[in-house]
Design a protein around this motif. Structure first.
Motif, PDB file in Angstrom:
ATOM      1  N   VAL A 180       0.773  -0.985   0.203  1.00 40.99           N
ATOM      2  CA  VAL A 180       0.028  -0.046  -0.166  1.00 40.99           C
ATOM      3  C   VAL A 180       0.924   1.349   0.118  1.00 40.99           C
ATOM      4  CG1 VAL A 180      -0.051   0.214   2.581  1.00 40.99           C
ATOM      5  CG2 VAL A 180      -1.943   1.127   1.125  1.00 40.99           C
ATOM      6  N   GLY A 181       0.379   2.312  -0.620  1.00 38.96           N
ATOM      7  CA  GLY A 181       1.091   3.521  -0.682  1.00 38.96           C
ATOM      8  C   GLY A 181       0.415   4.507  -1.196  1.00 38.96           C
ATOM      9  N   ARG A 182       0.720   5.708  -1.257  1.00 37.97           N
ATOM     10  CA  ARG A 182      -0.082   7.159  -1.515  1.00 37.97           C
ATOM     11  C   ARG A 182       0.906   7.986  -2.414  1.00 37.97           C
ATOM     12  NH1 ARG A 182      -2.313  11.275   2.816  1.00 37.97           N
ATOM     13  NH2 ARG A 182      -4.302  11.701   1.837  1.00 37.97           N
ATOM     14  N   ILE A 183       0.122   8.573  -3.359  1.00 39.80           N
ATOM     15  CA  ILE A 183       1.205   9.645  -4.263  1.00 39.80           C
ATOM     16  C   ILE A 183       1.264  10.913  -3.624  1.00 39.80           C
ATOM     17  CG2 ILE A 183       1.303  10.504  -6.748  1.00 39.80           C
ATOM     18  CD1 ILE A 183       1.314   7.474  -6.407  1.00 39.80           C
ATOM     19  N   TYR A 184       2.257  11.320  -3.571  1.00 33.60           N
ATOM     20  CA  TYR A 184       2.629  12.759  -3.220  1.00 33.60           C
ATOM     21  C   TYR A 184       3.247  13.539  -4.123  1.00 33.60           C
ATOM     22  CZ  TYR A 184       1.382  11.637   2.019  1.00 33.60           C
ATOM     23  OH  TYR A 184       0.929  11.296   3.177  1.00 33.60           O
ATOM     24  N   GLN A 185       3.032  14.962  -3.902  1.00 34.07           N
ATOM     25  CA  GLN A 185       3.595  15.735  -5.013  1.00 34.07           C
ATOM     26  C   GLN A 185       4.325  16.984  -3.914  1.00 34.07           C
ATOM     27  OE1 GLN A 185       0.865  17.840  -7.579  1.00 34.07           O
ATOM     28  NE2 GLN A 185       2.519  17.769  -9.382  1.00 34.07           N
ATOM     29  N   TYR A 186       5.620  17.230  -4.778  1.00 31.63           N
ATOM     30  CA  TYR A 186       6.535  18.181  -4.161  1.00 31.63           C
ATOM     31  C   TYR A 186       5.788  19.703  -4.310  1.00 31.63           C
ATOM     32  CZ  TYR A 186      10.359  20.600  -1.904  1.00 31.63           C
ATOM     33  OH  TYR A 186      11.339  21.435  -1.328  1.00 31.63           O
ATOM     34  N   ASP A 187       5.853  20.543  -3.194  1.00 31.58           N
ATOM     35  CA  ASP A 187       5.400  21.888  -3.381  1.00 31.58           C
ATOM     36  C   ASP A 187       6.638  22.717  -3.009  1.00 31.58           C
ATOM     37  OD1 ASP A 187       4.680  24.511  -2.919  1.00 31.58           O
ATOM     38  OD2 ASP A 187       2.565  23.864  -2.134  1.00 31.58           O
TER      39      ASP A 187
END
Length: 391
Positions: free
Chosen positions: A367-374
């Motif tokens: 399991v995992g999640r997508i993160y996006q850099y700000d």
């Protein structure tokens, strides 16, 4: 002096008598539970090892303050390996000769593979570590090991699930380091992409810390993929790829896997890093969603803690949870019982370190999640819900 000698003689005789009668010299309930560790505090992976060790120590502190396991305190016994397999093996042999160890943390894929026959021979412990190698996610070949997250193939599969939902039929370029780590998920990524209706339009292989990537960027320019997935790197050469691609006007979205996803490594990259995405099995230190265990961590450590810290913290949690369940069942602490106990973990609450209840049906947590850099906030922001690729 004579009194001390006599006392030592009496104690030695008593110990011999208890052993002769088959009774442990120390009551089992009073013994420590020791987690051994081959941890890279120096060398190329030292930045991660320092965080891993801190995370493990903090979870052990929390656990001991709550009474330990079945009344027994837990202790981490470890030494620096410099991220060298031969040193890791030497540390393993030293630590296991000093203490009775049933739980172990290893520093690399190389060590995990090298020590596996010895784990099988001993049959006394289970092991997890810094590696998420797909090869280790095989209970038949690695029955005493597990991964505290998805394996590298599962990580890329999580990325592909996200891509298929965000842009059906998207084109993808794979960019991998010329290492065993880097090549790990390539073959299965192609299979999974095809099954999801995505097209892998090419592969780029570079040295793990390549400096000049202009030739490789031209391959990107010709293919103009919707996404480029990097794997087998920490930071370099990703910023150079992204800078050059943006200068050429490419609209390719860049993505990575766990070891490229700590926000602190992107802090000095600047605007070029903005929008970089990737998969993360855990919540970040600064996430604002409810997470009681993160609250405890922030109380203990008011400054930002890396994703390596969280990996160490969660690994200690899962190792000790296996021991807790084994002792609660009245069973001996050995590899077979500990691994069976680990595999009873179903819908388990990590205190919010992972945003959904987890299960460990085999050797991984898929399991995992997508993160996006700000770039302005210098933080990774959630870009998806939690995605499971459990079969």
């Amino acid at each position: 002096m004579m009194l001390n000698w006599t006392r030592r003689k009496i104690l030695a005789s008593a110990a011999a008598m208890t052993l002769a009668l088959g009774v442990p010299a120390i009551a089992q309930d009073n013994q420590e539970i020791v987690i051994g560790g081959s941890i890279p505090l120096t060398g190329v992976f030292g930045f991660a090892g320092v965080g891993i060790e801190a995370g493990m120590q903090d979870y052990i502190k929390i656990l001991n303050e709550e009474g330990g396991i079945d009344g027994r305190k837990v202790r981490l016994s470890y030494e620096d390996t410099g991220y060298k397999v031969d040193t890791s093996v030497a540390v393993f042999n030293k630590l296991t000769s000093q203490d009775e160890i049933h739980l172990y943390y290893g520093d690399s894929t190389g060590f995990a593979k090298t020590i596996n026959p010895e784990l099988d021979r001993r049959g006394t412990m289970i092991m997890a570590g810094a590696s998420f190698a797909s090869e280790l996610n095989d209970p038949a070949k690695f029955p005493a090991q597990f991964l505290a997250g998805p394996d590298y193939t599962e990580m890329v599969s999580i990325l592909l699930e996200f891509i298929a939902k965000e842009k059906p039929g998207a084109t993808i370029m794979l960019v991998n380091s010329d290492t065993e780590f880097g090549r790990d998920p390539i073959a299965k990524t192609k299979e999974r992409a095809s099954a999801l209706g995505l097209e892998v339009v090419g592969e780029i292989i570079t040295p793990p810390t390549a400096v000049d990537v202009s030739t490789e960027v031209l391959k990107l320019r010709r293919a103009r993929p919707d996404y480029a997935i990097f794997h087998g790197y920490i930071l370099a050469p990703l910023p150079e790829f992204m800078n050059q691609a943006k200068q050429l006007g490419l609209e390719t979205k860049f993505m990575g896997t766990f070891w490229s996803m700590d926000s602190s490594i992107w802090a000095d990259v600047g605007e070029a890093a903005n929008g970089f995405m990737g998969v993360m099995p855990y919540r970040y230190y600064y996430d604002t969603e409810a997470a009681p265990m993160l609250d405890k961590i922030r109380e203990m450590r008011p400054q930002y803690q890396s994703t390596a810290y969280t990996q160490g913290f969660l690994t200690a949690m899962l190792l000790t949870e296996a021991a807790k369940r084994t002792l609660a069942a009245g069973q001996e602490l050995n590899a077979k019982n500990l691994k069976a106990s680990l595999n009873t973990i179903k819908d388990f609450d990590t205190g919010g370190l992972i945003g959904v209840p987890i299960s460990i049906p085999g050797n991984s947590i898929p399991v995992g999640r997508i993160y996006q850099y700000d770039a302005a906030a210098k933080q990774m922001k959630p870009a998806s819900d939690w995605i499971s690729v459990q079969e």
